[in-house]
Enzyme design. Structure first.
Site, PDB file in Angstrom:
ATOM      1  N   LYS A   1      35.266  45.968  25.183  1.00  0.00           N
ATOM      2  CA  LYS A   1      34.830  45.478  26.606  1.00  0.00           C
ATOM      3  C   LYS A   1      34.707  44.026  26.590  1.00  0.00           C
ATOM      4  CE  LYS A   1      32.324  46.955  30.213  1.00  0.00           C
ATOM      5  NZ  LYS A   1      32.365  48.398  30.680  1.00  0.00           N
TER       6      LYS A   1
ATOM      7  N   ASP B   1      34.822  46.471  36.033  1.00  0.00           N
ATOM      8  CA  ASP B   1      33.406  46.893  36.044  1.00  0.00           C
ATOM      9  C   ASP B   1      32.579  45.953  37.046  1.00  0.00           C
ATOM     10  OD1 ASP B   1      31.519  48.111  33.762  1.00  0.00           O
ATOM     11  OD2 ASP B   1      30.584  46.372  34.243  1.00  0.00           O
TER      12      ASP B   1
HETATM   13  P1  NDP Z   1      30.396  46.736  41.576  1.00  0.00           P
HETATM   14  O1  NDP Z   1      30.551  45.064  41.116  1.00  0.00           O
HETATM   15  O2  NDP Z   1      31.396  47.443  42.233  1.00  0.00           O
HETATM   16  O3  NDP Z   1      28.726  46.769  42.002  1.00  0.00           O
HETATM   17  C1  NDP Z   1      27.687  46.530  41.360  1.00  0.00           C
HETATM   18  C2  NDP Z   1      26.626  46.977  42.207  1.00  0.00           C
HETATM   19  O4  NDP Z   1      25.222  46.933  41.348  1.00  0.00           O
HETATM   20  C3  NDP Z   1      26.077  46.162  43.508  1.00  0.00           C
HETATM   21  O5  NDP Z   1      25.699  46.970  44.596  1.00  0.00           O
HETATM   22  C4  NDP Z   1      25.499  45.148  43.011  1.00  0.00           C
HETATM   23  O6  NDP Z   1      24.551  44.443  43.718  1.00  0.00           O
HETATM   24  C5  NDP Z   1      24.547  45.778  42.134  1.00  0.00           C
HETATM   25  N1  NDP Z   1      23.974  44.733  40.896  1.00  0.00           N
HETATM   26  C6  NDP Z   1      24.776  44.268  40.145  1.00  0.00           C
HETATM   27  N2  NDP Z   1      23.998  43.648  39.186  1.00  0.00           N
HETATM   28  C7  NDP Z   1      22.696  43.885  39.396  1.00  0.00           C
HETATM   29  C8  NDP Z   1      21.518  43.096  39.226  1.00  0.00           C
HETATM   30  N3  NDP Z   1      21.359  42.509  38.031  1.00  0.00           N
HETATM   31  N4  NDP Z   1      20.632  43.590  39.718  1.00  0.00           N
HETATM   32  C9  NDP Z   1      20.571  44.533  40.838  1.00  0.00           C
HETATM   33  N5  NDP Z   1      21.671  45.096  41.163  1.00  0.00           N
HETATM   34  C10 NDP Z   1      22.736  44.508  40.749  1.00  0.00           C
HETATM   35  O7  NDP Z   1      30.363  47.539  40.162  1.00  0.00           O
HETATM   36  P2  NDP Z   1      30.394  48.913  39.555  1.00  0.00           P
HETATM   37  O8  NDP Z   1      30.119  49.725  40.877  1.00  0.00           O
HETATM   38  O9  NDP Z   1      31.915  49.058  39.122  1.00  0.00           O
HETATM   39  O10 NDP Z   1      29.581  49.124  38.436  1.00  0.00           O
HETATM   40  C11 NDP Z   1      28.211  49.579  38.552  1.00  0.00           C
HETATM   41  C12 NDP Z   1      27.748  50.189  37.250  1.00  0.00           C
HETATM   42  O11 NDP Z   1      28.612  51.188  36.704  1.00  0.00           O
HETATM   43  C13 NDP Z   1      27.577  49.119  36.162  1.00  0.00           C
HETATM   44  O12 NDP Z   1      26.771  49.307  35.165  1.00  0.00           O
HETATM   45  C14 NDP Z   1      29.042  49.248  35.454  1.00  0.00           C
HETATM   46  O13 NDP Z   1      28.840  49.024  34.034  1.00  0.00           O
HETATM   47  C15 NDP Z   1      28.873  50.912  35.599  1.00  0.00           C
HETATM   48  N6  NDP Z   1      30.502  51.533  35.294  1.00  0.00           N
HETATM   49  C16 NDP Z   1      31.459  51.107  36.105  1.00  0.00           C
HETATM   50  C17 NDP Z   1      32.711  51.871  36.184  1.00  0.00           C
HETATM   51  C18 NDP Z   1      33.799  51.776  36.932  1.00  0.00           C
HETATM   52  O14 NDP Z   1      34.743  52.425  37.019  1.00  0.00           O
HETATM   53  N7  NDP Z   1      33.592  50.407  37.814  1.00  0.00           N
HETATM   54  C19 NDP Z   1      32.817  52.910  35.110  1.00  0.00           C
HETATM   55  C20 NDP Z   1      31.624  53.316  34.200  1.00  0.00           C
HETATM   56  C21 NDP Z   1      30.586  52.598  34.511  1.00  0.00           C
HETATM   57  P3  NDP Z   1      24.948  42.883  44.235  1.00  0.00           P
HETATM   58  O15 NDP Z   1      26.266  42.941  44.936  1.00  0.00           O
HETATM   59  O16 NDP Z   1      23.798  42.292  45.023  1.00  0.00           O
HETATM   60  O17 NDP Z   1      25.392  42.170  42.900  1.00  0.00           O
HETATM   61  O1  2IT Z   2      32.139  51.228  31.726  1.00  0.00           O
HETATM   62  C1  2IT Z   2      32.999  51.754  32.077  1.00  0.00           C
HETATM   63  O2  2IT Z   2      33.326  52.780  31.393  1.00  0.00           O
HETATM   64  C2  2IT Z   2      33.909  51.044  32.684  1.00  0.00           C
HETATM   65  N1  2IT Z   2      33.991  50.142  33.486  1.00  0.00           N
HETATM   66  C3  2IT Z   2      35.400  51.612  32.949  1.00  0.00           C
HETATM   67  C4  2IT Z   2      36.325  51.159  31.863  1.00  0.00           C
HETATM   68  C5  2IT Z   2      37.920  51.678  31.963  1.00  0.00           C
HETATM   69  O3  2IT Z   2      38.631  51.242  31.137  1.00  0.00           O
HETATM   70  O4  2IT Z   2      38.332  52.088  32.959  1.00  0.00           O
END
Ligand code: NDP
Ligand code: 2IT
Length: 448
Positions: A129, A169
């Site tokens: 990561k 992420d």
């Molecule tokens: P994005 O940046 O697209 O969206 C993040 C969302 O979460 C936004 O709505 C953001 O709000 C909110 N957020 C982030 N930080 C905070 C905080 N400290 N407090 C409250 N709200 C918060 O990210 P993703 O959708 O890609 O990721 C969301 C979660 O999913 C994370 O935990 C990530 O690790 C996990 N994840 C993502 C994957 C992927 O493929 N993208 C795969 C597996 C897990 P704001 O815009 O106000 O910051």
């Molecule tokens: O938390 C996760 O699994 C991710 N942000 C996706 C990682 C990836 O390599 O697609």
């Protein structure tokens, strides 16, 4: 909960001492060690061969300066990280997070969890990561590009299509991946699949954008169907409104659920008639604005400042898809009091240990992040496969593979929990099933 096994308790103490000031990492390790107690009791060789000691220590940590020039000509300096945690079963794989809260402890917890998640996918990917404390919010495209180019100028020294393959992420989506890919190619003169989540015109996979949210709903549907239930007719609350939340909303709706709430870090919207996803996509994907703007599209919806209150909205299914520790004990109690049936984690470690305890002791089906959100990284691995073959699959082909992978993860987590006497505890099941493959590979490869 404390560890009963003396060796694991000592190991946990050591982890806390060696990684001071990193509570998220301690939390992630503690949970895994608790799940593994019955495993090391049955197979003490995992302790005697030093697998456990090595597992909690990253193979390599890179920490670097990221200097860039903002639109006013001022020099800005951020900090960049890449933690290559474990390569026992494949090249390091895992996302990059750009958020002001990023420090070494956040990347360490995410990298540690990624080891087991990636193992659960059944695909050959190790755990890693990275990220930066850079905040993309409010920055111009030019600023984001200059930051990404500077970040990649350092990162390129340690990554490679067969070594370490980053992805997105929080704060890293298609735009950021594009800028970083361009810089990698320019510096290395190589057209390889060194990043995933790429655009469709330059090696990206169809369905990667949708994969985490879709996979989360496929997992949840499996969990429900195993109990003779399904998404049909269910009221669903989803936190966040980023990549994972948006495509979880889409799939939950396709499966017959009604999503009534979404949030961002400022507050949450409640739309009892069902979320208008086109409006959310316009606000978040196109305009990069706040979720509050939703009221301009749907005046009958309500907006509340502060994001934690979202868990007081009555629902059958709750999908936390924002960030770590966003769902605490009080929120879990509110969900249980309102009759929640299933909770599955789209975000990484969104539920506190106390919240998980509340769900499990009240018979709520609980899908932990490592299993439930593994669809994103699994589809990243499918993107790597397509890049290696120099071929691309259709949306339907990728989506079908993703669906099968999520069914497999559910089954493996369920069966592992049962085998070790913890039926329906998918936290333990996911940790055990993910661990066994990595541990056996580590044992086979000697002390490295
Ligand atoms: P994005 O940046 O697209 O969206 C993040 C969302 O979460 C936004 O709505 C953001 O709000 C909110 N957020 C982030 N930080 C905070 C905080 N400290 N407090 C409250 N709200 C918060 O990210 P993703 O959708 O890609 O990721 C969301 C979660 O999913 C994370 O935990 C990530 O690790 C996990 N994840 C993502 C994957 C992927 O493929 N993208 C795969 C597996 C897990 P704001 O815009 O106000 O910051
Ligand atoms: O938390 C996760 O699994 C991710 N942000 C996706 C990682 C990836 O390599 O697609």
């Amino acid at each position: 909960m404390s560890l009963k096994n003396k060796d694991l308790a000592e190991l946990m103490d050591k982890v806390v001492k060696r990684n001071p000031g990193e509570p998220e990492f301690h939390q992630a390790v503690q949970e895994v060690l608790e799940s593994l107690e019955p495993v090391v009791e049955k197979y003490p060789e995992y302790l005697t061969s030093g697998v456990m000691d090595r597992l909690v220590e990253p193979e390599r940590i890179l920490k670097f300066r990221v200097p860039w020039v903002d639109d006013n000509g001022k020099v800005q300096v951020n900090r960049g990280f890449r933690i290559q945690f474990n390569s026992a079963i494949g090249p390091y794989k895992g996302g990059l997070r750009f958020h002001p809260s990023v420090y070494e402890g956040i990347i360490k917890f995410l990298g540690f969890e990624q080891i087991f998640k990636n193992s659960l996918t059944g695909l050959p990917i190790g755990g890693g990561k990275g990220g930066s404390d850079f905040d993309p919010k409010g920055k111009s495209d030019g600023e984001v590009m200059r930051f990404c180019q500077s970040f990649m100028t350092e990162l390129q020294r340690v990554i490679g299509a067969d070594t370490d393959v980053p992805a997105g992420d929080i704060g890293v989506g298609g735009r950021e991946i594009g800028y970083m890919y361009g810089q990698y190619k320019r510096l290395r003169n190589e057209y390889t699949g060194v990043l995933t989540g790429k655009g469709l015109t330059y090696g990206g996979s169809l369905a990667r954008t949708e994969a985490t949210g879709y996979g989360l709903c496929y997992f949840t549907e499996e969990m429900l169907q195993d109990k003779g239930d399904s998404f049909k007719g269910k009221t669903v609350v989803i936190s966040g409104s980023g990549n994972v939340a948006i495509y979880a909303t889409q799939k939950a709706t396709q499966l017959g659920g009604k999503v009534v709430a979404l949030s961002d870090s400022n507050g949450y919207i409640h739309d009892p008639e069902g979320i208008d996803l086109d409006a959310v996509k316009q606000i978040k994907e196109v305009e990069r604005k706040r979720i509050k703007e939703y009221l301009n599209y749907r005046p009958n919806a309500t907006y509340t400042e502060g994001c934690k209150g979202i868990w007081t909205i009555p629902c059958d299914v709750a999908l936390p898809c924002a960030t770590q520790n966003e769902l605490d004990e009080a929120s879990a109690k509110a969900l249980v009091a309102n009759g929640v049936k299933a909770v599955a984690e789209g975000a990484n470690m969104p539920s506190t240990p106390e919240a998980i305890e509340v769900f499990q002791s009240n018979g709520v089906l609980f899908g932990p992040a490592k299993a439930a959100n593994a669809g994103g990284v699994a589809t990243s691995a499918l993107e790597m496969t397509q890049n290696s073959m120099r071929l691309s699959w259709t949306f339907e082909e990728v989506d079908q593979k993703l669906h099968d992978i999520m069914k497999g993860i559910y089954k493996n987590a369920r069966d592992a929990a049962k085998e070790f006497g913890m039926e329906d505890n998918f936290v333990a099941g996911a940790n055990i099933a993910g661990f066994l493959k990595v541990a056996d590979a580590m044992k086979a490869q000697g002390v490295v």
